[in-house]
Design a protein around this motif. Structure first.
Motif, PDB file in Angstrom:
ATOM      1  N   UNK A  21     -39.956  34.018  27.692  1.00 26.50           N
ATOM      2  CA  UNK A  21     -39.445  33.185  26.601  1.00 26.50           C
ATOM      3  C   UNK A  21     -40.278  31.913  26.529  1.00 26.50           C
ATOM      4  N   UNK A  22     -40.043  31.164  25.471  1.00 26.38           N
ATOM      5  CA  UNK A  22     -40.719  29.868  25.318  1.00 26.38           C
ATOM      6  C   UNK A  22     -39.806  28.939  24.535  1.00 26.38           C
ATOM      7  N   UNK A  23     -40.061  27.634  24.587  1.00 27.56           N
ATOM      8  CA  UNK A  23     -39.228  26.697  23.836  1.00 27.56           C
ATOM      9  C   UNK A  23     -39.354  26.898  22.326  1.00 27.56           C
ATOM     10  N   UNK A  24     -38.305  26.564  21.624  1.00 28.86           N
ATOM     11  CA  UNK A  24     -38.340  26.586  20.163  1.00 28.86           C
ATOM     12  C   UNK A  24     -39.357  25.559  19.672  1.00 28.86           C
ATOM     13  N   UNK A  25     -40.237  25.980  18.763  1.00 27.09           N
ATOM     14  CA  UNK A  25     -41.309  25.092  18.323  1.00 27.09           C
ATOM     15  C   UNK A  25     -41.501  25.090  16.820  1.00 27.09           C
ATOM     16  N   UNK A  26     -40.547  25.655  16.062  1.00 27.46           N
ATOM     17  CA  UNK A  26     -40.673  25.665  14.610  1.00 27.46           C
ATOM     18  C   UNK A  26     -39.288  25.728  13.980  1.00 27.46           C
ATOM     19  N   UNK A  27     -39.245  25.833  12.671  1.00 27.26           N
ATOM     20  CA  UNK A  27     -37.985  25.994  11.954  1.00 27.26           C
ATOM     21  C   UNK A  27     -37.788  27.472  11.645  1.00 27.26           C
ATOM     22  N   UNK A  28     -36.600  27.987  11.969  1.00 29.87           N
ATOM     23  CA  UNK A  28     -36.326  29.396  11.746  1.00 29.87           C
ATOM     24  C   UNK A  28     -34.924  29.580  11.189  1.00 29.87           C
ATOM     25  N   UNK A  29     -34.651  30.764  10.682  1.00 26.72           N
ATOM     26  CA  UNK A  29     -33.364  31.078  10.061  1.00 26.72           C
ATOM     27  C   UNK A  29     -32.760  32.280  10.769  1.00 26.72           C
ATOM     28  N   UNK A  30     -31.451  32.245  10.973  1.00 34.74           N
ATOM     29  CA  UNK A  30     -30.740  33.354  11.614  1.00 34.74           C
ATOM     30  C   UNK A  30     -29.357  33.487  10.995  1.00 34.74           C
ATOM     31  N   UNK A  31     -28.672  34.557  11.365  1.00 30.65           N
ATOM     32  CA  UNK A  31     -27.265  34.690  10.987  1.00 30.65           C
ATOM     33  C   UNK A  31     -26.380  33.877  11.929  1.00 30.65           C
ATOM     34  N   UNK A  32     -26.732  33.917  13.210  1.00 32.64           N
ATOM     35  CA  UNK A  32     -25.952  33.231  14.239  1.00 32.64           C
ATOM     36  C   UNK A  32     -26.902  32.548  15.205  1.00 32.64           C
ATOM     37  N   UNK A 221     -29.281  23.507  13.512  1.00 33.23           N
ATOM     38  CA  UNK A 221     -29.210  23.135  14.921  1.00 33.23           C
ATOM     39  C   UNK A 221     -30.608  22.704  15.348  1.00 33.23           C
ATOM     40  N   UNK A 222     -30.715  21.467  15.850  1.00 28.99           N
ATOM     41  CA  UNK A 222     -32.023  20.909  16.154  1.00 28.99           C
ATOM     42  C   UNK A 222     -32.257  20.777  17.654  1.00 28.99           C
ATOM     43  N   UNK A 223     -33.495  21.011  18.061  1.00 27.19           N
ATOM     44  CA  UNK A 223     -33.973  20.709  19.401  1.00 27.19           C
ATOM     45  C   UNK A 223     -35.153  19.753  19.271  1.00 27.19           C
ATOM     46  N   UNK A 224     -35.737  19.361  20.397  1.00 27.91           N
ATOM     47  CA  UNK A 224     -36.895  18.464  20.335  1.00 27.91           C
ATOM     48  C   UNK A 224     -38.080  19.115  19.641  1.00 27.91           C
ATOM     49  N   UNK A 225     -38.136  20.452  19.657  1.00 32.89           N
ATOM     50  CA  UNK A 225     -39.311  21.127  19.123  1.00 32.89           C
ATOM     51  C   UNK A 225     -39.132  21.851  17.810  1.00 32.89           C
ATOM     52  N   UNK A 226     -37.894  22.012  17.343  1.00 34.05           N
ATOM     53  CA  UNK A 226     -37.696  22.772  16.120  1.00 34.05           C
ATOM     54  C   UNK A 226     -36.247  22.811  15.699  1.00 34.05           C
ATOM     55  N   UNK A 227     -35.918  23.782  14.853  1.00 33.76           N
ATOM     56  CA  UNK A 227     -34.543  23.885  14.359  1.00 33.76           C
ATOM     57  C   UNK A 227     -34.230  25.329  14.001  1.00 33.76           C
TER      58      UNK A 227
END
Length: 427
Positions: A21-32, A221-227
């Protein structure tokens, strides 16, 4: 984990590797979007993905970092609360419903392990709740009667049979629960993560949630690297909660719990100590637990934190206790030592919270995380899928409430355990 050998000990040493795995680093879309990579979050993710939902799971540290990777590894049925007491706390509908759900929860854990081929040292030989003295014997006899009238496969064993199964004559009897078993807890969490990824879940570790906001009908939902933008959020951070859902942590009193693991004991000793490999815990107020891992290491634990003066106090107590329980072991040295936090609620029962519209979570497992976390994760998935209404979930909706004198109680638990263990089992 995080270069701390006392965080996960034996389990990190012997568990298979997690998925990459790796840290979130961009903006993405999901159902949940699921926040937290323990049993609840991973079970929710797996069941939602298998039903066709696009799921992103955000974990602040690593898979199984919290209680999921540190616990003893007992797959228990039920909670600490006596079965007959639950309807009095939750009412007759939720009380009996929760008993049914938790009584069958170990079956779900074992089915998932077999379905997904999870290598986690599963042993399905039950657990033994061992009685210390006559008071302890009355307790397990009451618990046995209450489960038996609900059809559970439990049996009260006498002192002789208990001694044969445990390998020690220290106990007045025991309650054998054949629904239960043992596993390697971090290996189970990592196995669930592998199964979830295979089902289509995207997992980002090192991705602590810093902020949430709602736009129209969706959450960001935001993190330091993305949402991540999603319709639903599942909060599965439990006793290690920080950030937007810190109230989940503050509604629980932290009870520290440690484990020591011996080196493999060898064939002679493992034939006499826990020959059937049941997991064990006792009826003492400052309880102890022990079980054997696949390699024949005896894992022995109790209440307390392995830091500051507690490290020497608890290590000395563990050596004395093992020598008294199992004299044939002799003077043991420990291969691994680790500890974590158990989140205790005011009534020793878990909670279901709706934090906002389409933001839900279960928490407060009170030291019973493996089976409840797995089955509650499935329940949350079924709720989001529209298969189970809010009113039909295993627990009623409640609001987070901080217990009185929480910080003082936490200091007392840690200090009180040291006092008890400094004096305990001395000859």
């Amino acid at each position: 984990m995080l270069n701390d050998p006392r965080s996960h000990g034996l389990w990190e040493k012997t568990a298979p590797q997690p998925p990459k795995t790796k840290p979130l680093s961009d903006a993405t879309i999901a159902d949940v979007v699921i926040v937290g990579g323990g049993y609840t979050g991973l079970s929710s993710a797996l069941h939602l993905a298998e039903a066709g939902k696009k799921v992103v799971l955000l974990e602040a540290n690593e898979i199984g970092f919290g209680g999921a990777g540190r616990n003893v590894g007992l797959i228990n049925a039920g909670m600490w609360v006596m079965p007959d007491d639950l309807p009095g706390v939750l009412g007759p509908v939720y009380g009996e419903r929760l008993l049914d759900v938790l009584g069958n929860a170990p079956r779900l854990v074992m089915a998932l392990i077999e379905k997904h081929g999870i290598a986690c040292e599963l042993v399905k030989n039950g657990t033994l709740h061992v009685a210390v003295g006559e008071t302890g014997l009355r307790e397990i006899e009451d618990r046995g009667r209450q489960w038996a009238k609900r059809g559970a496969p439990v049996t009260v064993l006498d002192a002789a049979e208990t001694a044969r199964r445990v390998g020690s004559s220290a106990y007045a009897g025991s309650l054998l629960d054949l629904r239960a078993g043992t596993l390697q807890p971090l290996a189970y969490a990592r196995g669930l993560a592998h199964a979830a990824v295979k089902a289509g879940v995207t997992i980002h570790t090192g991705s602590r949630v810093t902020e949430t906001r709602r736009d129209a009908s969706r959450w960001q939902v935001k993190t330091a690297g993305g949402s991540v933008t999603a319709e639903w959020i599942i909060v599965s951070t439990d006793a290690y909660s920080t950030g937007p859902w810190a109230q989940v942590r503050t509604e629980q009193v932290h009870l520290p719990y440690f484990n020591f693991a011996t080196a493999p004991l060898g064939d002679r000793l493992t034939r006499s100590i826990l020959p059937n490999r049941e997991g064990v815990w006792d009826t003492k107020e400052v309880l102890s637990s022990f079980r054997m891992d696949q390699a024949g290491r005896l894992v022995f634990g109790s209440v307390g934190a392995l830091r500051n003066t507690g490290l020497a106090v608890h290590r000395g107590w563990a050596k004395r206790s093992l020598k008294k329980l199992f004299p044939e072991i002799g003077n043991v040295e420990f291969e691994c030592e680790w500890y974590g936090k158990i989140g205790m609620t005011t009534d020793a029962l878990p909670r279901f919270h709706k934090f906002a519209q389409n933001v839900v979570g279960f928490s407060g497992y009170n030291g019973r995380g493996i089976a409840p976390g797995t089955v509650f994760g499935k329940a949350l998935a079924e709720h989001i899928l529209g298969q189970v209404s809010e009113e039909d979930l295993p627990l009623p909706l409640t609001a987070p409430q901080e217990p009185s004198f929480r910080s003082l109680k936490e200091m007392w638990y840690e200090a009180g355990a040291q006092v008890a263990h400094f004096a305990g089992e001395r000859f």
